[in-house]
Design a protein around this motif. Sequence first.
Motif, PDB file in Angstrom:
ATOM      1  N   LYS A  81      30.713  28.542  82.189  1.00 27.27           N
ATOM      2  CA  LYS A  81      30.903  28.872  83.604  1.00 27.27           C
ATOM      3  C   LYS A  81      29.948  28.101  84.505  1.00 27.27           C
ATOM      4  O   LYS A  81      30.281  27.770  85.635  1.00 27.27           O
ATOM      5  N   ILE A  82      28.739  27.859  84.001  1.00 26.63           N
ATOM      6  CA  ILE A  82      27.802  27.111  84.837  1.00 26.63           C
ATOM      7  C   ILE A  82      27.724  25.650  84.406  1.00 26.63           C
ATOM      8  O   ILE A  82      26.846  24.897  84.827  1.00 26.63           O
ATOM      9  N   GLY A  83      28.655  25.256  83.560  1.00 27.09           N
ATOM     10  CA  GLY A  83      28.734  23.845  83.178  1.00 27.09           C
ATOM     11  C   GLY A  83      27.655  23.416  82.199  1.00 27.09           C
ATOM     12  O   GLY A  83      27.377  22.232  82.058  1.00 27.09           O
ATOM     13  N   VAL A  84      27.002  24.362  81.548  1.00 22.52           N
ATOM     14  CA  VAL A  84      26.004  23.998  80.537  1.00 22.52           C
ATOM     15  C   VAL A  84      26.575  24.406  79.175  1.00 22.52           C
ATOM     16  O   VAL A  84      26.562  25.581  78.812  1.00 22.52           O
ATOM     17  N   ASN A  85      27.094  23.428  78.462  1.00 23.03           N
ATOM     18  CA  ASN A  85      27.768  23.758  77.209  1.00 23.03           C
ATOM     19  C   ASN A  85      26.840  23.711  76.008  1.00 23.03           C
ATOM     20  O   ASN A  85      27.163  24.231  74.955  1.00 23.03           O
ATOM     21  N   TYR A  86      25.694  23.064  76.182  1.00 22.06           N
ATOM     22  CA  TYR A  86      24.856  22.813  75.009  1.00 22.06           C
ATOM     23  C   TYR A  86      23.928  23.982  74.683  1.00 22.06           C
ATOM     24  O   TYR A  86      23.674  24.840  75.512  1.00 22.06           O
ATOM     25  N   CYS A  87      23.417  23.949  73.460  1.00 22.44           N
ATOM     26  CA  CYS A  87      22.407  24.901  73.000  1.00 22.44           C
ATOM     27  C   CYS A  87      21.036  24.287  73.296  1.00 22.44           C
ATOM     28  O   CYS A  87      20.826  23.112  73.035  1.00 22.44           O
ATOM     29  N   SER A  88      20.124  25.055  73.847  1.00 18.38           N
ATOM     30  CA  SER A  88      18.814  24.501  74.207  1.00 18.38           C
ATOM     31  C   SER A  88      17.845  24.418  73.033  1.00 18.38           C
ATOM     32  O   SER A  88      16.717  23.962  73.175  1.00 18.38           O
ATOM     33  N   ARG A  89      18.262  24.863  71.897  1.00 18.24           N
ATOM     34  CA  ARG A  89      17.587  24.622  70.615  1.00 18.24           C
ATOM     35  C   ARG A  89      16.226  25.278  70.421  1.00 18.24           C
ATOM     36  O   ARG A  89      15.752  25.321  69.290  1.00 18.24           O
ATOM     37  N   VAL A  90      15.552  25.690  71.468  1.00 14.67           N
ATOM     38  CA  VAL A  90      14.224  26.269  71.237  1.00 14.67           C
ATOM     39  C   VAL A  90      14.155  27.750  71.619  1.00 14.67           C
ATOM     40  O   VAL A  90      13.201  28.441  71.264  1.00 14.67           O
ATOM     41  N   CYS A  91      15.153  28.261  72.334  1.00 12.11           N
ATOM     42  CA  CYS A  91      15.022  29.599  72.929  1.00 12.11           C
ATOM     43  C   CYS A  91      15.040  30.709  71.881  1.00 12.11           C
ATOM     44  O   CYS A  91      14.285  31.675  71.985  1.00 12.11           O
ATOM     45  N   CYS A  92      15.907  30.599  70.850  1.00 15.94           N
ATOM     46  CA  CYS A  92      15.919  31.626  69.798  1.00 15.94           C
ATOM     47  C   CYS A  92      14.526  31.734  69.209  1.00 15.94           C
ATOM     48  O   CYS A  92      13.978  32.820  69.039  1.00 15.94           O
ATOM     49  N   MET A  93      13.966  30.576  68.915  1.00 17.67           N
ATOM     50  CA  MET A  93      12.691  30.569  68.212  1.00 17.67           C
ATOM     51  C   MET A  93      11.546  30.995  69.128  1.00 17.67           C
ATOM     52  O   MET A  93      10.632  31.691  68.703  1.00 17.67           O
ATOM     53  N   TYR A  94      11.566  30.560  70.415  1.00 18.32           N
ATOM     54  CA  TYR A  94      10.433  30.955  71.249  1.00 18.32           C
ATOM     55  C   TYR A  94      10.468  32.450  71.563  1.00 18.32           C
ATOM     56  O   TYR A  94       9.427  33.081  71.711  1.00 18.32           O
ATOM     57  N   SER A  95      11.678  33.032  71.621  1.00 20.22           N
ATOM     58  CA  SER A  95      11.736  34.480  71.848  1.00 20.22           C
ATOM     59  C   SER A  95      11.180  35.225  70.632  1.00 20.22           C
ATOM     60  O   SER A  95      10.448  36.196  70.764  1.00 20.22           O
ATOM     61  N   MET A  96      11.530  34.745  69.439  1.00 22.51           N
ATOM     62  CA  MET A  96      11.005  35.400  68.223  1.00 22.51           C
ATOM     63  C   MET A  96       9.493  35.286  68.181  1.00 22.51           C
ATOM     64  O   MET A  96       8.785  36.248  67.873  1.00 22.51           O
ATOM     65  N   LYS A  97       9.022  34.085  68.487  1.00 31.12           N
ATOM     66  CA  LYS A  97       7.578  33.841  68.490  1.00 31.12           C
ATOM     67  C   LYS A  97       6.891  34.796  69.458  1.00 31.12           C
ATOM     68  O   LYS A  97       5.902  35.462  69.108  1.00 31.12           O
ATOM     69  N   ASN A  98       7.435  34.906  70.664  1.00 34.21           N
ATOM     70  CA  ASN A  98       6.793  35.749  71.672  1.00 34.21           C
ATOM     71  C   ASN A  98       6.927  37.229  71.332  1.00 34.21           C
ATOM     72  O   ASN A  98       6.025  38.022  71.615  1.00 34.21           O
ATOM     73  N   ALA A  99       8.047  37.596  70.710  1.00 34.73           N
ATOM     74  CA  ALA A  99       8.207  38.985  70.280  1.00 34.73           C
ATOM     75  C   ALA A  99       7.109  39.318  69.273  1.00 34.73           C
ATOM     76  O   ALA A  99       6.474  40.384  69.336  1.00 34.73           O
TER      77      ALA A  99
END
Lengths: 721, 147
Positions: free
Chosen positions: A444-462
């Motif tokens: 919807k916002i024209g960003v089709n790609y995966c940013s590759r680091v967000c899953c991991m940085y959320s886990m790290k910060n959790a």
Amino acid sequence: MDLATFAGSLGLDAITPALAGSDNVNSSELLGGNEVKRTPTEANGNSSGPRIGVFICHCGSNIAGTVDTSKVREAAEKLPGVVAAKENKYTCSDLGQDEIIAAIKENKVERVVVAACSPRMHEPTFRSCIQEAGLNPYLLQMVNLREQCSWVHSREKDKATEKAIDLVRMGVAKAAKLVPLEAREVPVEQSSLVIGGGVAGIQAALDLAQMGFKVYLVESEPSIGGRMAQLDKTFPTGDCAICILAPKMVELARHPNITLLSYSEVEEVTGFIGSYEVKVRRKARYVVEKKCVGCGVCADSCPVKVDNEFDMGFGKRKAIYVPFPQAVPLKYTIDKDNCIHFKTGKCKACVKACANEAIDHEMEDEIVELKVGTIICATGFDTYVPMKRGVYKYWEYQNVITGLELERLLNASGPTGGHLIRPSDEKTPKRVAFIQCVGSRNKKIGVNYCSRVCCMYSMKNAQIIKEHEPDTEIAVYYNDIRAFGKGFEELYHRVREEYGIEFIRGRPAKLSEDPETNSITIRAEETLLNKITERQFDLIVLATGLQPSEGGKRIGKILSLSLSPDGFFMEAHPKLRPVDTAIDGIYLAGCAQGPKDIPDSVAQAKAAAASAASIMAGKNVKIEPLTALIDESLCVGCGLCEEMCPYGAPEVFESDKGTKAKIVEALCHGCGTCAAACPQKAITANQFTDEQIASEIVSALGGIGVTAEKAKKAAKKAEEA
Amino acid sequence: MEKGVDLEERRPIYEPKIVAFCCNWCSYAGADLAGTTRLQYPTNVRIVRVMCSGRVDPAFVLKAFSLGADGVLVAGCHPSDCHYINGNEKAAMRGTFLSEFLEDAGLEPQRFKVEWIAGSEGQKFANIVKQMVAELEALGPIAEGCA
Ligand SMILES: Cc1cc2nc3c(=O)[nH]c(=O)nc-3n(C[C@H](O)[C@H](O)[C@H](O)COP(=O)(O)OP(=O)(O)OC[C@H]3O[C@@H](n4cnc5c(N)ncnc54)[C@H](O)[C@@H]3O)c2cc1C
Ligand code: SF4
Ligand code: SF4
């Protein structure tokens, strides 16, 4: 007036025999003449024209699966000038290339057509190949049967074959007109420009400096460090980000081969691989770098407090500041927009405080000119800014923050000294939710790609939050977990099993705030449970994705870099040339090329440094001879070329034969704009001459429309001219 | 233009032919990307690669029409993205002038287009070709006496 007359009135056809003529349409046929009898070895070889070899690639089944290559070969064999036509399973392979070389020698081939993939892919490969066989490398014409035929017409085999035959006919026609060219050799400046001082730029600069090359590192911010300097710990290992980065920053500033130009912008880049000329604007810091010792007495005295961008607005800084304590260079900078002196002319408290007389409110921007052989672009990323009035209420609810903001709130040298608080009441949140894929993987916002680091940085910060406050309840709302890197899956298991972090599959549909407690309820469809749930949290963290940086966009325009559909810089080849750009001598490193983590950014930086070094290790580098030439005998000195050229390469001068123009080869980039404009058709754009292009047009249209009569007329005209 | 016969309907098939001049850096790369992403578009287009859209001499366009092209496309980098600073502006200038002339000569405006296609716009390239082919099919061959 019909087209032909119009062309005539423009002086376009009569003066340009190539354009008027019927070139490669077999003229004897058109003119009704007799077929010239040829000896068998000559096959269709026109005794006057060059002997052409055509090599048709199957590319496994990439081409041959759609295009009937044997039909194409049969058609090629019948084309004028063709003395050999062969098919290959993989033309670019050793075997394929050997076959080209053998065929060239055996059939005395003088021009080579390789009908395979895009010239943007393998032109250099086949140029060296035919050179090995003793031909001038520019006597090659590539025909794009893969990207522009088989892959785009895979459901229309017959028509694709027909088109392939046309394309080969065009290629053979152009090949017949090719002339040998000599690459220019130019000396290589033994220095490199690195743009962007994030971890990628820092690593690339250090590697090059270590190899003995001079490096200029230009960083637009007052300090190098980039995003990594803002992070707390780093996944998956949990190393402290600044502890591993700061030593590199210091080493860079101290390295005798590196000149650090911080708080600077690249304004202009001209030239070529080997000798780029660069103009850098050193923005006025209003503090003399040489005199400032970084003691910070000035900042203590400054009465102005503003939000610190580095702390994502959570902490404060003065109008004279360093963004963070470990900044490199540790030199203060005055933020002109907030300095009272610049607003009212009254203050200068800092000037009075500084014992070293380092502060100079009269300072002006300075332009520095550099000459470098290669350029590495490492301009990094910006994080996605959630939409105003979006579902996640980032702008409406105080307790909705982004991942990078959380990094600052967890950071020991951050605004809270590493104590996690929530913005509304500065209390420690006991229930925290992470929402993944904000600004990533969203059509919807024209960003089709995966940013590759967000899953991991959320886990790290959790995990970090749990370590700080073990009784915190943490939930991660996700679509898919992407834990693909070394040690990532292990971290995923650790945070689930050892830290008890809950993973909820589903995109939150609605967030609503309790006006009293400022806590937020997330309504979401939990797709694994197949039910809609509502859960309340004290703090929401949006895992915002990575986007091309604004600074990168500026540089992209200056360097004319191509972008991939995701908006990041495009590499020359996604697999085989992942750090090269389409422009020789310019390389990419880090997130400028696409989202990636620190190890990947560093690896790419090292690769970019090695690529740049491989050029600078030689004394000279070859430049493609795709320049323009003026035939002085045709030139009337009108000066139109001079007016048209974006680089000022043509020069009008007086000679004993009158006013003439010539092209300064070193300035010419070979766009051919002058050749299109010259009313005298006096200009040859190498490798894209009028004659060559015209021959392609004629054969593209298969000679259709060239009636015998028209051709006769044209030939007559050409003769007269 | 090629003529054939649709066996089912027994009506002549009209296959318009388009010559497309694509600049090396943006539009040719865009056409390549359409390929690498396997977008499908009609086979009617024949691409002539040039380094810059500014290389496209109006005479090339006229030559293409006079040799039987049903449509001509000149494609370059987006404004201000030209690899050669501003070659595309010159292409635009010549494009305006050519469009006017071609219309005066009796050609429908759909037959000649100047488009900006970035290296990342494989989809745009495919769409333009599709649209142009559809428009040309609707128009039919160029009327006698025009070219
Ligand atoms: C919230 C968050 C957490 C993360 N956590 C981790 C983690 O735990 N582990 C991990 O491996 N990765 C992590 N990452 C990813 C990591 O931040 C990146 O991999 C890394 O910062 C990329 O470095 P870079 O040098 O390519 O870009 P950047 O760090 O963005 O640096 C680019 C630099 O270029 C400068 N610049 C930009 N434009 C110009 C210009 N025109 N002229 C001059 N200079 C310019 C910028 O000012 C900046 O200094 C995280 C990312 C985010 C957003
Ligand atoms: S445009 Fe052509 S004729 Fe005019 S000065 Fe340049 S080369 Fe000479
Ligand atoms: S080819 Fe382009 S760069 Fe070279 S002289 Fe002509 S206009 Fe200038």
